[in-house]
Design an enzyme around this catalytic site. Structure first.
Site, PDB file in Angstrom:
ATOM      1  N   LYS A 147     -16.204   7.052  -5.709  1.00 50.29           N
ATOM      2  CA  LYS A 147     -14.959   7.526  -5.088  1.00 50.29           C
ATOM      3  C   LYS A 147     -14.806   9.034  -5.292  1.00 50.29           C
ATOM      4  O   LYS A 147     -14.442   9.770  -4.376  1.00 50.29           O
ATOM      5  CB  LYS A 147     -13.754   6.773  -5.687  1.00 50.29           C
ATOM      6  CG  LYS A 147     -13.648   5.332  -5.189  1.00 50.29           C
ATOM      7  CD  LYS A 147     -12.655   4.484  -5.975  1.00 50.29           C
ATOM      8  CE  LYS A 147     -12.736   3.034  -5.490  1.00 50.29           C
ATOM      9  NZ  LYS A 147     -11.917   2.092  -6.267  1.00 50.29           N
TER      10      LYS A 147
ATOM     11  N   GLN B 151      -7.881   2.016 -11.182  1.00 48.24           N
ATOM     12  CA  GLN B 151      -8.992   1.086 -10.970  1.00 48.24           C
ATOM     13  C   GLN B 151      -8.726  -0.234 -11.692  1.00 48.24           C
ATOM     14  O   GLN B 151      -8.352  -0.250 -12.861  1.00 48.24           O
ATOM     15  CB  GLN B 151     -10.296   1.735 -11.470  1.00 48.24           C
ATOM     16  CG  GLN B 151     -11.545   0.945 -11.166  1.00 48.24           C
ATOM     17  CD  GLN B 151     -11.874   0.835  -9.674  1.00 48.24           C
ATOM     18  OE1 GLN B 151     -11.568   1.746  -8.891  1.00 48.24           O
ATOM     19  NE2 GLN B 151     -12.481  -0.262  -9.279  1.00 48.24           N
TER      20      GLN B 151
ATOM     21  N   ASP C 191      -3.907   2.547  -2.611  1.00 50.63           N
ATOM     22  CA  ASP C 191      -4.472   1.188  -2.667  1.00 50.63           C
ATOM     23  C   ASP C 191      -3.614   0.209  -1.865  1.00 50.63           C
ATOM     24  O   ASP C 191      -4.060  -0.898  -1.562  1.00 50.63           O
ATOM     25  CB  ASP C 191      -4.493   0.699  -4.123  1.00 50.63           C
ATOM     26  CG  ASP C 191      -5.879   0.721  -4.734  1.00 50.63           C
ATOM     27  OD1 ASP C 191      -6.856   0.575  -3.990  1.00 50.63           O
ATOM     28  OD2 ASP C 191      -5.961   0.867  -5.971  1.00 50.63           O
TER      29      ASP C 191
HETATM   30  N1  GUN Z   1     -11.159  -3.140  -8.125  1.00 50.63           N
HETATM   31  C1  GUN Z   1     -11.861  -3.796  -7.165  1.00 50.63           C
HETATM   32  N2  GUN Z   1     -11.436  -3.429  -5.931  1.00 50.63           N
HETATM   33  C2  GUN Z   1     -10.453  -2.532  -6.122  1.00 50.63           C
HETATM   34  C3  GUN Z   1      -9.636  -1.788  -5.226  1.00 50.63           C
HETATM   35  O1  GUN Z   1      -9.714  -1.896  -4.003  1.00 50.63           O
HETATM   36  N3  GUN Z   1      -8.748  -0.942  -5.815  1.00 50.63           N
HETATM   37  C4  GUN Z   1      -8.630  -0.830  -7.167  1.00 50.63           C
HETATM   38  N4  GUN Z   1      -7.715   0.005  -7.642  1.00 50.63           N
HETATM   39  N5  GUN Z   1      -9.368  -1.510  -8.016  1.00 50.63           N
HETATM   40  C5  GUN Z   1     -10.280  -2.335  -7.498  1.00 50.63           C
END
Ligand code: GUN
Length: 299
Positions: free
Chosen positions: A58, A102, A125
Site C-alpha cells: 500500500k 490494518q 476502508d
Molecule cells: N485486512 C484484510 N483486508 C483488509 C482491508 O481491506 N482493510 C484493512 N484495513 N485491513 C484488511
C-alpha cells in the site's frame, strides 16, 4: 478426455493498472490546481507477516501514484488508549485525507471501537458504521475497497448486471455484506451464503454471478458452478505442500473451465483492492476540500 478450459480470465492486474494510471493523473491535476497532495495514513499494530506485506505494498503504490504515504508501525502491545490517541491526531491532521487501520488487530484491541474512532470522511476502508449505513441506504459513501474492486471487475466484464442472480459466499463486514449491498445497487437478485448455509452446491448452481470470500482454499468445486457463470474469487490462501507454497483462491480454478469468466488468484481481485484504496483516498481528498465538485475517474 478432460474438457478444454474455456473460461475467459478476468485480468484484475491490467484493469487495476489502468485505474491507477487514471488516479495518478487525477493526483497530478489536484497538485497543479491546489498545491496540495492527497495523503494516506496506514496504521499497522504488531508483526503479522501477511499484514506487513500488504502495508508495504500500500505504501509503495500510494507513493507511486504521487500521493503522500504515512505508515505508523506500532508494537504488538500497543494499548487501546494509545491507538485511539494516534487516531485523534490523524483525524486532526490536514495532510492526512485517508486513514486505514490494518486488520486483524491483536486480540486485546477492540476493533469496532477503533474503526468507529476514524473520522468517517477519512475512512478510506469504508468500515465506519456511518459509511456502512450510507452504503446500505444507497447514499454517497466511502465504499470498502475489495467489494468495490469486485464490482468494477463485474461491470467491466458484463456491463449491465441488472436482473442477474448473484450469490455471495461469506458475510463479513469487509467483503460479504458490502458486496451484497453493491450488487443490490446494480439490481442483481442477491443471496448471501455462509458456513451454515444448507445445500451450498445447489445454491451455487443457480448463480449467474458467484463471489466467493470465505478464506478456504479451493472450497468451491467446479461442479458447483453454473455453465456460463461469472466467478469472482476473493480468496488468497497459502497452501504448503511439496516444494514452494502455492497461492490459491477459494475456488478450484482448474475445474472452472465451463464458467464464462473467472478471476485468477493471484492477479484477479487483489490488485483491484489496492487500486480502489488509492481511488478512495482521492475521493476523500476531493470531498474534504471541495464538496460537490466534479467526480473523478476514480469515483
Ligand atoms: N485486512 C484484510 N483486508 C483488509 C482491508 O481491506 N482493510 C484493512 N484495513 N485491513 C484488511
Amino acid at each position: 478426455m478432460q474438457k478444454a478450459f474455456e473460461a475467459a480470465l478476468i485480468d484484475g492486474k491490467s484493469l487495476a493498472a489502468s485505474l491507477v494510471e487514471r488516479i495518478a493523473g487525477d493526483v497530478a491535476v489536484i497538485k497543479a490546481e491546489t498545491g496540495q497532495t492527497p495523503g494516506l495514513a496506514v496504521v499497522l499494530v504488531g508483526e503479522d507477516p501477511a499484514s506487513a506485506v500488504y502495508v508495504k505494498s500500500k505504501h509503495r503504490q500510494t507513493e507511486a501514484a504521487g500521493m503522500r504515504s504515512f505508515v505508523h508501525r506500532l508494537p504488538v502491545d500497543t494499548t487501546q488508549d494509545a491507538l485511539m490517541s494516534l487516531l485523534d491526531q490523524l483525524n486532526a491532521d490536514p495532510a492526512v485525507n485517508g486513514i486505514l487501520v490494518q486488520l486483524p488487530l491483536p486480540p486485546h484491541l477492540e476493533a469496532a471501537e477503533v474503526i468507529n474512532a476514524i473520522n468517517p470522511a477519512k475512512d478510506v476502508d469504508g468500515f465506519h458504521i456511518s459509511n456502512a449505513g450510507l452504503l446500505a441506504t444507497g447514499q454517497e459513501a466511502l465504499v470498502p475497497c475489495t467489494p468495490l474492486g469486485c464490482t468494477m471487475l463485474l461491470k467491466d466484464r458484463l456491463s449491465d448486471l441488472s436482473g442477474l442472480n448473484a450469490l455471495v459466499i461469506g458475510k463479513s463486514n469487509i467483503v460479504g455484506k458490502p458486496m451484497a449491498q453493491l450488487l443490490m445497487a446494480e439490481n442483481c437478485t442477491v443471496t448471501v451464503a455462509h458456513s451454515r448455509t444448507r445445500n451450498l452446491p445447489e445454491l451455487c448452481r443457480t448463480a449467474d454471478i458467484l463471489v466467493v470470500a470465505v478464506g478456504r482454499p479451493e472450497m468451491v468445486r467446479g461442479d458447483w458452478i453454473k455453465p456460463g457463470a461469472t466467478v469472482i474469487d476473493v480468496g488468497i490462501n497459502r497452501v504448503e505442500g511439496k516444494g514452494k507454497p502455492r497461492i490459491v483462491g477459494d475456488v478450484a480454478f482448474a475445474e472452472a473451465g465451463h464458467a464464462a469468466a473467472i478471476t485468477p488468484v493471484p492477479g484477479g481481485v487483489g490488485p483491484m483492492t489496492i487500486a480502489c484504496l488509492l481511488a478512495n483516498t482521492v475521493t476523500a481528498f476531493r470531498r474534504q476540500n471541495k464538496p460537490n465538485t466534479t467526480r473523478f475517474a476514480a469515483e
